[in-house]
Scaffold this active site. Structure first.
Site, short mmCIF file in Angstrom:
data_model
loop_
_atom_site.label_atom_id
_atom_site.label_comp_id
_atom_site.label_asym_id
_atom_site.label_seq_id
_atom_site.Cartn_x
_atom_site.Cartn_y
_atom_site.Cartn_z
N ARG A 14 16.01 31.82 11.85
CA ARG A 14 17.12 32.11 10.43
C ARG A 14 17.36 33.19 9.78
O ARG A 14 17.36 34.32 9.66
CB ARG A 14 16.06 30.92 8.97
CG ARG A 14 15.78 29.56 10.01
CD ARG A 14 16.88 28.93 9.58
NE ARG A 14 16.76 27.63 10.28
CZ ARG A 14 16.31 26.99 10.78
NH1 ARG A 14 16.81 27.37 12.68
NH2 ARG A 14 16.09 25.16 11.17
N GLU A 48 26.63 30.21 7.28
CA GLU A 48 27.12 29.44 8.49
C GLU A 48 28.07 28.31 7.57
O GLU A 48 28.19 28.14 7.04
CB GLU A 48 26.11 29.31 9.79
CG GLU A 48 25.32 29.88 10.08
CD GLU A 48 23.97 29.13 10.79
OE1 GLU A 48 23.88 28.33 11.07
OE2 GLU A 48 23.44 30.59 10.55
N HIS A 81 24.92 29.53 16.20
CA HIS A 81 23.49 29.21 15.35
C HIS A 81 23.76 27.80 16.75
O HIS A 81 23.54 26.58 16.92
CB HIS A 81 23.58 28.11 14.99
CG HIS A 81 22.14 27.92 14.07
ND1 HIS A 81 21.71 27.58 12.91
CD2 HIS A 81 21.32 27.47 15.14
CE1 HIS A 81 20.95 27.52 12.71
NE2 HIS A 81 19.68 27.21 14.11
#
Length: 326
Positions: free
Chosen positions: A237, A266, A285
């Site tokens: 994370r 993000e 991601h």
């Protein structure tokens, strides 16, 4: 009785797999499809639902206190930082995640970032395509064998990273206050304190869950303990690392580089200084993804919901219900 199941948000082309699994156990079910981004949007569609399947939408205290009938919140993924666990406990709502759907994908991705940084593969590619043929552009490069990899957390994914990195002759150490020496020894890994890991490691790979306690666990103070030739990789994370401190550390050449699959915000903003740093690899991601992993995640998330609604304890439980009759 007709059960209401809300998809608060999802980035998949369809949720047919999930619906098929839930209907197998609960024929009378109404599915509500949403793409919520705010608390208010979730509240509007979730007030009287029996279950929520969640990806990124905020299932906050404000949202949960407005839920009148919800029995389960099931998140797509390992992390559950989108959900206020304390608020769910107060409302006696089961919270589920899926802890084992992408172990190879994320560990492979962490190793890919590590190896790419260590061997300067993206830099060489960029230099050659720009017309420069000179291995000295990537110096210094160090041999992998006998270098030290420090793992932040030693859960399922980190254990696979340990096994894969050891095939390259890398020594592995880990910081995890919740893991016993016996477990670490079984993987030929030495447990150390966080400061010791930062001092010793040539590579650091972050695998810690994001909680209030781990938020910005790697900040300015911790980054200053790292070697100048060390790299940090994060596939967990983004908010585990203080991004402003990381940018400053990289700007000052106080560490060698970073491989980031996750960021604090993000998607990344176009003016983020990380985008202009050649020693930084940034991915969108993506570490979790494979065709197989996505299907497995959808199946297991749906099964969590079905299990709770028919009164069975689900396999993947972050927070169980105390009273199943409410």
């Amino acid at each position: 009785m007709i059960y209401k199941v809300l998809f608060s948000d999802y980035e998949y082309a369809s949720v047919e797999i999930e619906e098929k699994i839930i209907r197998k156990f609960i024929p009378d079910v109404e599915f509500i499809h949403a793409q919520c981004k705010t608390e208010e949007e979730v509240i509007e569609v979730a007030k009287d639902v029996d279950a929520i399947i969640n990806q990124y939408a905020p299932i906050s205290h404000k949202v949960i206190e407005r839920l009148s009938n919800c029995k389960v919140i099931a998140r797509y993924g390992v992390g559950f930082n989108t959900i206020d666990i304390d608020a769910a406990a107060e409302k006696n709502i089961t919270v589920c995640n899926v802890t084992d759907y992408c172990l190879d994908e994320v560990s492979d991705h962490a190793m890919t970032l590590l190896l790419s940084l260590a061997r300067k593969v993206p830099l060489f590619n960029q230099q050659v395509k720009g017309g420069e043929w000179d291995f000295k552009a990537g110096l210094p490069i160090f041999r992998l064998r006998d270098r030290v990899l420090g793992l932040l957390s030693f859960g399922n994914i980190a254990r696979r990273v340990a096994e894969k990195s050891q095939a390259f002759g890398v020594k592995v150490i880990a910081y995890d206050p919740f893991i016993s020496e016996e477990v670490a020894r079984a993987y030929n890994v030495e447990l150390v304190e966080l400061d010791d890991l930062l001092h010793q490691s040539d590579f650091i790979s972050v695998h810690t869950p994001l909680t209030d306690e781990t938020y910005h666990m790697i900040g300015e103070e911790q980054l200053k303990l790292m070697k100048e030739e060390a790299f940090i990789v994060n596939t967990s994370r983004g908010a585990l690392i203080d991004e402003k401190a990381l940018i400053q550390t990289l700007h000052n050449n106080e560490i060698a580089g970073a491989g980031l699959d996750v960021l604090e915000v993000e998607p990344i903003s176009a003016d983020n200084p990380l985008l202009k740093m050649d020693q930084v690899l940034i991915n969108p991601h993506a570490a979790w993804h494979s065709v197989e992993a996505q299907e497995e995640l959808k199946i297991k998330t749906a099964q969590n919901v079905a299990d709770v609604l028919i009164g069975i304890e689900p396999k993947y439980v972050v927070l169980p219900r105390k009273n199943k009759n409410t």
